[in-house]
Enzyme design. Structure first.
Site, PDB file in Angstrom:
ATOM      1  N   ILE A 135     -10.253 -16.056   5.348  1.00 55.80           N
ATOM      2  CA  ILE A 135      -9.710 -14.832   4.772  1.00 55.80           C
ATOM      3  C   ILE A 135     -10.746 -13.708   4.838  1.00 55.80           C
ATOM      4  O   ILE A 135     -11.952 -13.975   4.870  1.00 55.80           O
ATOM      5  CB  ILE A 135      -9.249 -15.077   3.303  1.00 55.80           C
ATOM      6  CG1 ILE A 135      -8.537 -13.844   2.743  1.00 55.80           C
ATOM      7  CG2 ILE A 135     -10.385 -15.545   2.434  1.00 55.80           C
ATOM      8  CD1 ILE A 135      -7.818 -14.098   1.401  1.00 55.80           C
ATOM      9  N   CYS A 136     -10.254 -12.478   4.867  1.00 54.30           N
ATOM     10  CA  CYS A 136     -11.071 -11.275   4.812  1.00 54.30           C
ATOM     11  C   CYS A 136     -11.850 -11.115   6.121  1.00 54.30           C
ATOM     12  O   CYS A 136     -11.253 -11.030   7.183  1.00 54.30           O
ATOM     13  CB  CYS A 136     -11.980 -11.334   3.577  1.00 54.30           C
ATOM     14  SG  CYS A 136     -12.771  -9.778   3.113  1.00 54.30           S
ATOM     15  N   ALA A 137     -13.170 -11.088   6.067  1.00 57.72           N
ATOM     16  CA  ALA A 137     -13.971 -10.979   7.287  1.00 57.72           C
ATOM     17  C   ALA A 137     -14.237 -12.342   7.922  1.00 57.72           C
ATOM     18  O   ALA A 137     -14.670 -12.422   9.072  1.00 57.72           O
ATOM     19  CB  ALA A 137     -15.295 -10.283   6.980  1.00 57.72           C
TER      20      ALA A 137
END
Length: 182
Positions: A101-103
């Protein structure tokens, strides 16, 4: 019981890590948090999380998947750790869950598991994932790969991981328990 590894790197996004661990454990999924270094891992917002064990103590073959929390520089620290890359490659090769998730989907790119697959990430990190078919959705599922956009999608992402490992019935049970009006 299904079991999943959650590597914790210095500079991780705390909401993504803790939300995932909490939701997975509520679903009776065995979660083992592992540290790349010191067992005390400091998040991007100065919250200390204590990992269950060191990454070198884990045998990836005993697990059903991996979940990579994002955050900066946590995602870069995960991406630059060969032990994490090797875990991702091994789990994907065996058709097991690989989630980020995210970066953190940049880790999946470096491991070479996103080629031709649909994935999402925190805005701006899609450029670092040239091999995937980038989708601008909150959560994206492509077979054994689950990716999420960022902290605001942490709960939705965690539910998708639970769905993959334990089924829709368990997700509905959790939602019923967690979203009850008081």
């Amino acid at each position: 019981m299904k079991k999943i590894i959650v590597p914790l790197a210095q500079g991780l996004e705390e909401i993504e890590a803790i939300t995932a661990v909490d939701v997975l454990r509520r679903a009776d999924i065995g979660v083992t948090t592992v540290s790349l270094g010191d067992l005390k891992v400091k998040g991007a917002h100065d919250i200390i999380i204590i990992a269950d064990m060191f990454i070198d103590e884990i045998d990836v073959d005993g697990f059903d998947g991996i979940l990579l929390p994002g955050g900066m520089p946590g995602s870069v620290n995960l991406r630059d750790d060969e032990r994490v890359i090797n875990m991702v490659k091994s789990l994907d090769k065996d058709g097991k869950l690989v989630s980020a998730i995210c970066a953190a989907p940049i880790v999946l790119e470096r491991a070479g598991v996103l080629k031709g697959r649909k994935a999402t990430s925190y805005p701006g990190f899609g450029e670092e994932m040239p091999s995937c078919n980038y989708v601008d959705d909150r959560v994206v599922v492509d077979n054994n790969i689950i990716t999420g956009k960022g902290p605001g999608a942490a709960l939705e992402f965690a539910f998708e991981v639970v769905d993959y490992l334990a089924g829709e019935e368990m997700v509905n049970k959790l939602k019923g328990e967690m979203f009850t009006d008081f």
